[in-house]
Scaffold this active site. Sequence first.
Site, PDB file in Angstrom:
ATOM      1  CG  ASP A   1      23.424  89.468  45.215  1.00 37.53           C
ATOM      2  OD1 ASP A   1      22.629  89.317  44.268  1.00 37.53           O
ATOM      3  OD2 ASP A   1      23.786  88.529  45.945  1.00 37.53           O
TER       4      ASP A   1
ATOM      5  CE  LYS B   1      25.625  94.242  47.777  1.00 39.22           C
ATOM      6  NZ  LYS B   1      26.097  93.147  48.628  1.00 39.22           N
TER       7      LYS B   1
END
Length: 215
Positions: A138, A120
């Site tokens: 997310d 991420k």
Amino acid sequence: MNDDAKDKILAELARLYPDARPALHYKTPYELLVAVILSAQCTDERVNKVTAELFKLYDTPEKMLTLSQEELEKYIFSCGFYRNKAAHILSATRDIAEKFGGEVPADHAALKTLAGVGQKTANVVYAVAFGGNAIAVDTHVFRVSNRLGLAHANTPEKTETQLNAAIPEKLWSEAHHWLIYHGRRVCHSQRPDCPNCTLKGLCEFYAATNIDNNK
Ligand code: SF4
């Protein structure tokens, strides 16, 4: 979900959030990397307050490495998970200094080799700092994309793979911001505002639940 519905969802998200952009404050790829590490389980507003102080004195890898783990922890304490985050920041910073000449690498694969940098974080830095195409999954992207039906996955990794297949590559980075904005403003975790959501006619979650929080 068919391609027509996907196209309509993406078009509506683009219409809703034409100015979607990262909320984290940064001036350099290095500052963004540190801010993204700090943002795990923390609000962007809190991170911006912390980095406003931290980056006054420690805005480069060279300067950051003058801090001990304990000293850095004191700066970032209010972001939560401060021990892990301080360790990750210092590990990644050491790698940047020792393996990449003090510059955050612009290559996605190289970003992922940095200690403490996961998929991420690498995706956000690659997309936002270097203009690459990537969807960072997310909590908002995960929730909204799976509710809408752009993905049907139970992990961020699978969600990213499915979104990469569902969304044209040139839109990946924008779509990441659109989904975050929609998650923050309308498709909340606990009480999604379905009655007022302009995507409800296309949303699989709404079709399955017909949820109406106003009733
Ligand atoms: S209709 Fe409801 S669940 Fe679907 S995207 Fe909108 S707010 Fe989220």
